[in-house]
Design an enzyme around this catalytic site. Structure first.
Site, PDB file in Angstrom:
ATOM      1  N   GLU A 156       0.840  -1.210   0.000  1.00  0.00           N
ATOM      2  CA  GLU A 156       0.000   0.000   0.000  1.00  0.00           C
ATOM      3  C   GLU A 156       0.869   1.252   0.000  1.00  0.00           C
ATOM      4  O   GLU A 156       0.661   2.159   0.802  1.00  0.00           O
ATOM      5  CB  GLU A 156      -0.934  -0.003   1.223  1.00  0.00           C
ATOM      6  CG  GLU A 156      -1.970  -1.107   1.186  1.00  0.00           C
ATOM      7  CD  GLU A 156      -3.089  -0.906   2.208  1.00  0.00           C
ATOM      8  OE1 GLU A 156      -2.826  -0.309   3.263  1.00  0.00           O
ATOM      9  OE2 GLU A 156      -4.216  -1.347   1.927  1.00  0.00           O
ATOM     10  N   GLU A 230      -6.523  -7.891  -0.653  1.00  0.00           N
ATOM     11  CA  GLU A 230      -6.922  -7.996   0.753  1.00  0.00           C
ATOM     12  C   GLU A 230      -8.422  -7.782   0.841  1.00  0.00           C
ATOM     13  O   GLU A 230      -8.897  -6.648   0.758  1.00  0.00           O
ATOM     14  CB  GLU A 230      -6.210  -6.939   1.607  1.00  0.00           C
ATOM     15  CG  GLU A 230      -4.741  -7.216   1.801  1.00  0.00           C
ATOM     16  CD  GLU A 230      -4.067  -6.169   2.696  1.00  0.00           C
ATOM     17  OE1 GLU A 230      -4.752  -5.538   3.526  1.00  0.00           O
ATOM     18  OE2 GLU A 230      -2.848  -5.986   2.522  1.00  0.00           O
TER      19      GLU A 230
HETATM   20  C1  GLA Z   1      -3.948  -2.774   5.042  1.00  0.00           C
HETATM   21  C2  GLA Z   1      -2.581  -3.426   5.135  1.00  0.00           C
HETATM   22  C3  GLA Z   1      -2.611  -4.718   5.911  1.00  0.00           C
HETATM   23  C4  GLA Z   1      -3.417  -4.566   7.177  1.00  0.00           C
HETATM   24  C5  GLA Z   1      -4.807  -4.070   6.843  1.00  0.00           C
HETATM   25  C6  GLA Z   1      -5.701  -3.861   8.045  1.00  0.00           C
HETATM   26  O1  GLA Z   1      -4.663  -3.313   4.053  1.00  0.00           O
HETATM   27  O2  GLA Z   1      -2.045  -3.660   3.856  1.00  0.00           O
HETATM   28  O3  GLA Z   1      -1.305  -5.085   6.212  1.00  0.00           O
HETATM   29  O4  GLA Z   1      -2.782  -3.658   8.009  1.00  0.00           O
HETATM   30  O5  GLA Z   1      -4.715  -2.825   6.215  1.00  0.00           O
HETATM   31  O6  GLA Z   1      -5.820  -5.005   8.773  1.00  0.00           O
END
Ligand code: GLA
Length: 576
Positions: A156, A230
């Site tokens: 991210e 995700e």
């Molecule tokens: C983001 C991050 C993950 C995690 C989620 C929340 O997507 O990429 O590593 O921290 O948020 O659980």
């Protein structure tokens, strides 16, 4: 190999849909990897995804660990044996509610260190780490006959920075060390621009409104397959907050929408596991919020690997799109071992003479500068003026007990509204002691750089106080020494308690600490993690493989005070 054409994935030339779930090997004892992976496969999924935490694999500069819960290759092999594919996310930074987002604390020894950008010193440390890590991964690539179908670059990054050359550096650092095949990035649907880079597949992260998320991905790159890297199936919890849950019905409906649209998915998390030891992360927005020990996440499996209603609902949906294998998975027993009475083994201060991690410094060093990553650190100095004075407590991270001449005068926390305390000095020469707890480094956003201990000068009676003795508390210190405890009783908390119990059969159990306030539990020398009466977590998960048939030792480090000295081992968790 895995490829993309016309918004679709192809694996070795055949159309392929990624049906993946996240399990972090470093959050599950190795003896249970197979159980969790089987449950993933039995849900109809074909792939397991995991992050790789740098701070676990290189706890000290140049010292590498790839055994036990850090046995990455063992985990990948276990997945391969079950016929699963693997997605790896080996970026230096992983977020993941993990201590410092997976970055090693020792990076902060250098106060000028810039993180997650083209800072030469940071890049050099990444290269040194990749020189060791990447060759371990290469033999497991699908191109080499292994199960690894894809790897992520950064995490991210669009939600952190815009240093495109840093992303290129990471991509090339992987390629130059032999990573072939699919590379990808993952970002929120509105963050794709700064998070992506040429020749690397963009994917999106979200928990709901899949149509919108996939549409934004398509607008960004028209031929990218719809892939939710995700799919947030639940959420994590902070100390003092509510336990988050998400209904199975809703989770299954959104899943159905994605699969109907031809999407590929990775459940985040399929199984969350536990932040054992001192490895929880934290968030810092308006206030500092450390993540709890449990990473249950309200995922498809519970923290202790049990099926949830959400598991069955999602499996039902997955079954509409793929064949579900029929698998026999033995149940892991849960045991209520009952009450264990612990004996008081003295104050943490009684163990001080046993430590060799003591140093002197004119000014207070941070925990990292003192060469310590996690745990507790004591700062001691002489104050040579009697009277009552205000002391500025800003920069003490995260929580501290302040003692004058051996008496506890204040407990302070990073979130306190008032950032000063009044201290009374009764003698002409006084001992001032500040025992600081590191409660977990921030793992996300613009407060990522989160040094611990005393991070700026101590201002008291209109001057900076110099000449400190600094002691790092490593738990091994009292774990190994409790037998030799001789008395010389210091009245103060933190105090060490110890007891044993006999296990006739070995199974999972849950440590209930209703008589206790805050601290850590160690079972047969293994640090189970933190407990805190603030909740929402009221029990600590104790996986059976940490126990022995026969006598087992439990040590509790209680920081503040306990009503009784009994812990209870239950056959069910209490979370929220
Ligand atoms: C983001 C991050 C993950 C995690 C989620 C929340 O997507 O990429 O590593 O921290 O948020 O659980």
């Amino acid at each position: 190999m895995l490829e993309t054409r016309n918004q679709s994935f192809y694996l070795n030339g055949e159309p392929f849909r990624i049906l993946s779930g996240a399990i972090h090997y470093f959050r599950v004892v190795p003896e249970y990897w197979e159980d969790r992976l089987k449950k993933l496969k039995a849900c109809g999924l074909n792939t397991v995804e995991t992050y790789i935490p740098w701070n676990v694999h290189e706890p000290r500069k140049g010292e590498f660990v790839f055994t036990g819960m850090a046995d990455l290759e063992g985990f990948v092999t276990a997945a391969q044996k079950l016929g699963l594919y693997v997605i790896l996310r080996p970026s230096p930074y992983i977020c993941a509610e993990w201590e410092f987002g997976g970055l090693p604390a020792w990076l902060l020894q250098d106060k000028n260190m810039e993180l997650r950008c083209s800072h030469p010193a940071f890049l050099k440390h990444v290269e040194d780490y990749y020189d060791v890590l990447i060759p371990k991964i290469v033999p497991y690539l699908i191109e080499k006959g292994g199960p690894v179908i894809g790897l992520q670059v950064e995490n991210e990054y669009g939600g952190y920075g815009n240093d495109a050359s840093y992303l290129l550096f990471l991509r090339d650092a992987m390629r130059n060390r032999g990573i072939t095949g699919m590379l990808f990035t993952s970002d929120g649907p509105d963050m794709l621009k700064s998070g992506s880079l040429p020749d690397v597949l963009p994917t999106v992260n979200f928990g709901s409104r899949p149509e919108e998320g996939f549409e934004k991905l398509k607008q960004f790159q028209s031929d990218a397959p719809a892939m939710c890297m995700e799919y947030w199936i639940g959420w994590f919890d902070h100390w003092g907050g509510e336990h988050h849950t998400r209904g199975g019905e809703d989770a299954a409906e959104v899943l159905d929408e994605m699969l109907r649209a031809g999407g590929s998915i990775n459940f985040y998390m399929f199984h969350g596991g536990t932040n054992f030891g001192f490895m929880n992360g934290a968030n810092q927005y308006e206030s500092y919020s450390p993540t709890i020990t449990s990473y249950d996440y309200d995922a498809l499996l519970t923290e202790s690997g049990d099926y949830t209603d959400k598991y069955w609902k999602c499996k039902h949906i997955v079954g509409r799109y793929t064949d579900i294998p029929d698998m026999e998975i033995p149940e892991i027993p849960k045991v209520a071992y009952g009450d264990v009475l612990l004996s008081d083994m003295g104050s943490l201060f009684d163990y001080l003479p046993d430590t060799n991690s003591k140093m002197n410094s004119a000014y207070p060093l941070t925990m990292e500068q003192a060469g310590q990553n996690y745990g507790y650190i004591l700062y001691k100095t002489a104050v040579e003026f009697p009277g009552k004075y205000e002391m500025d407590t800003r920069g003490i991270h995260d929580r501290a007990f302040i003692y004058v001449n051996g008496e506890h005068q204040h407990t302070i926390y990073r979130n306190d509204e008032k950032q000063t305390v009044t201290l009374s000095f009764s003698q002409s020469v006084n001992t001032l002691e500040i025992l600081v707890e590191n409660m977990g480094r921030v793992n996300y956003g613009n407060n990522l750089k989160d040094p611990k201990g005393i991070t700026q000068g101590i201002w008291l009676n209109n001057q900076y106080i110099y000449n400190w003795e600094i002691t790092s508390f490593e738990p091994e210190m009292f774990l190994g020494n409790t037998k030799e405890y001789k008395g010389m009783p210091d009245e103060r908390y933190p105090r060490v308690f110890k007891g044993t119990f006999t296990a006739d059969t070995v199974g999972d159990t849950f440590v209930s600490l209703s008589e206790w306030t805050k601290g850590n539990v160690f079972v047969n020398g293994f640090n189970l993690g933190r407990y805190w009466s603030e909740g929402p977590q009221e029990t600590l998960y104790l996986p059976g493989p940490l126990l022995k048939n026969g006598e087992n030792e439990i040590v509790v480090l209680e920081l503040e005070g306990n009503e009784g000295a009994t812990i209870t081992l239950l056959d069910k968790p209490q979370l929220g």
